[in-house]
Design an enzyme around this catalytic site. Structure first.
Site, mmCIF file in Angstrom:
data_model
loop_
_atom_site.group_PDB
_atom_site.id
_atom_site.type_symbol
_atom_site.label_atom_id
_atom_site.label_comp_id
_atom_site.label_asym_id
_atom_site.label_seq_id
_atom_site.Cartn_x
_atom_site.Cartn_y
_atom_site.Cartn_z
ATOM 1 C CG ASP A 348 -2.142 0.822 1.065
ATOM 2 O OD1 ASP A 348 -2.379 1.300 -0.049
ATOM 3 O OD2 ASP A 348 -2.872 1.014 2.055
ATOM 4 C CG ASP A 426 -8.452 0.543 3.179
ATOM 5 O OD1 ASP A 426 -7.313 0.064 3.206
ATOM 6 O OD2 ASP A 426 -8.749 1.541 2.493
#
Length: 535
Positions: A348, A426
């Site tokens: 990420d 997420d």
């Protein structure tokens, strides 16, 4: 199919909208009707009232036949005391404003038939202009003329946009409920499996039919590498692969929605309504449910670019997809959880913060794939508001985010729907850890579900921290940067406190080495639960 979905859909991280202060509202009214339109203004140049009742209405004069770059041909008697609408072009905004001001106009509206950006000028020119100045879409003015005719009263105001919008609360609720339900579902399935005596059949580490189990660090590494490769492919072949993504999302989300609703109906004891046709057995409940789920998915595919309401269906399908993913993919140990979540956090951060140094336009690969190649660099960075003057062909975007429109930003939503967004990753990535904690509670026969609840609370705190940093910095945040440390540290702390860190780290007794197929744990767990020490 499940494996393909994993590689495709865990590629976009948390990127949320930012609050802008460059949009305002043009309130047009007559004796019996009223309507509001989007305008763009420069708040440092043209301060506007914050409330409609603090404004003064002015008659609107249509001067779109001129650019108003000079006062020739325009009678002061026509302009004086009125709001004037002129066309964009041929001279600067400030020059138009000074001419209108010299003729006695109270407000200047510049109609644009090209993409609008907030008007600007040299700092020295700001003090010379004493009347409000704003841009509006030419098609909006034509619509106002059609509805109101020549008897129009115009008022301009710019309602405040709160940093904290209600959409953030809805997004927080969606994320925590999805993670908690997914973890609970995974634990319930594990309890059912153990109660049915399936553990012995799974000693060779073969998961239930349709499930995916990650039990090897090497497989985790390969999994993350494949995700990275998929992101690079999306970056270079976006215009082709975006339609492949949409097709996969339709199939995967319809399947997930079917599984979620079917599990609820099964829990409620709804009859299947089995029947036979040509020696083939069918379930009436399954046929009806499949038709409904496929229809929802098809409706989303057809109207996916309709911002006003399609976000509801996308969020419904997204929640079902995340729930099914958390339920279907299982991590065998906390060790695998740590490796996977850490690698995904590095993934990420790398694709959000590091790749801008290597791309030719200075935009991160993650952001460009998330927003699509049609978005301008300044728009990606949130520095400039751009409002198209005419309807544009919608830009296809990846269907891998939850979207909730802003509730309080009236001006922004008039100019174009503004959304708070949260990537599926997420929810899914921390959700896999929550699911492992839920299954571990089953393995140790914890009636209080201490691991499950503590990890859910950690996820909630991580999300709150993410939103708090986003609001304070006025910038989108990669949520995994906060969610991964919160959930991993909390889970490890609970295990250490209870004296179960070794069992928690190693996980199930049927975890095996790929090479030898021997148990990793010498003290292979029997059919009895691990004896837990009190905290």
């Amino acid at each position: 199919m499940n494996t393909a979905v994993i590689f495709v859909f865990m590629t976009v991280t948390f990127l949320t909208s930012q609050i802008n202060c460059q949009e305002a509202i043009l309130h047009i009214s007559s004796a019996s009707k009223e309507q509001e339109f989007c305008i763009l203004y420069n708040h440092s140049w043209t301060p506007l009232p914050e409330r409609l009742d603090a404004t003064v209405p002015y008659p609107v004069v249509n001067l779109t036949s001129t650019m108003l770059c000079d006062p020739s041909g325009v009678s002061p008697d026509v302009v004086k005391g009125n709001a004037v609408v002129v066309m964009r072009g041929d001279c600067t905004f400030s020059q138009k404003a000074l001419v209108a001001q010299s003729l006695g106009a109270t407000t200047l509206l510049i109609a644009s038939n090209i993409t609008m950006i907030p008007p600007s000028a040299n700092g020295s020119e700001y003090s010379k202009v004493q009347i409000p100045l704003a841009l509006m879409r030419y098609r909006d003015f034509m619509e106002a003329q059609r509805v109101f005719g020549d008897e129009m009263q115009a008022r301009l105001y710019a309602p405040l946009s709160s940093w904290i919008d209600g959409s953030i609360g809805v997004m927080l609720l969606i994320s925590i409920v999805t993670v908690a339900l997914g973890g609970y579902w995974s634990g319930a399935c594990e309890r059912e499996r153990l109660n049915s005596g399936a553990e012995g059949a799974n000693r060779d580490n073969k998961a239930e039919s349709g499930d995916i189990a990650l039990y090897s660090p090497f497989k985790v590494f390969i999994f993350v590498c494949l995700m990275s490769g998929m992101l690079f492919l999306m970056y270079y072949f976006y215009n082709i692969l975006i339609y492949v993504m949409i097709a996969i999302f339709c199939i995967a989300s319809a399947t997930a929605l079917f599984s979620c609703i079917d599990a609820v109906l099964e829990k409620l004891g709804c009859a299947h309504g089995n029947f036979t046709v040509f020696n083939a057995n069918f379930s009436l409940r399954s046929l009806i449910l499949a038709s409904v789920c496929i229809s929802i998915s098809v409706v989303w595919a057809v109207y996916r670019n309709e911002d006003r309401w399609i976000w509801i269906l996308q969020d419904l399908l997204g929640v079902a997809f995340c729930l099914y993913f958390i339920r279907t993919m299982s991590l065998s140990s906390f060790k695998i959880c740590v490796i996977l979540l850490t690698l995904l956090l590095v993934y990420d951060v790398f694709f959000v913060f590091i790749t801008p140094f290597f791309t030719k336009d200075g935009v991160s690969i993650m952001v460009q794939v998330a927003l699509g190649p049609g978005a301008s660099e300044e728009k990606r960075r949130g520095n400039v508001v751009e409002v198209p003057a005419e309807p544009e062909t919608p830009t296809e975007t990846l269907p891998v985010v939850m979207r909730v429109p802003w509730f309080s930003a009236r001006a922004q939503n008039l100019c174009g729907m503004q959304f708070s967004i949260l990537g599926y990753g997420d929810i899914i990535v921390p959700g896999l850890l929550v699911a492992y904690c839920s299954r571990f509670d089953v393995w140790i026969n914890s009636t209080k579900k201490i691991y499950f609840f503590s990890c859910c609370i950690a996820y909630l705190l991580g999300m709150i921290t993410t939103f708090a940093v986003m609001l304070l910095s006025r910038m989108g945040q990669p949520a995994l940067l906060y969610l991964v440390p919160f959930t991993l540290i909390t889970s490890a702390t609970v295990a250490a406190c209870r004296g179960e860190i070794r069992q928690f780290w190693n996980g199930t007794s049927y975890e095996v080495l790929e090479s030898s197929q021997e148990p990793l744990l010498p003290e292979a767990r029997s059919d009895h639960p691990i004896e837990a020490e009190p905290c």
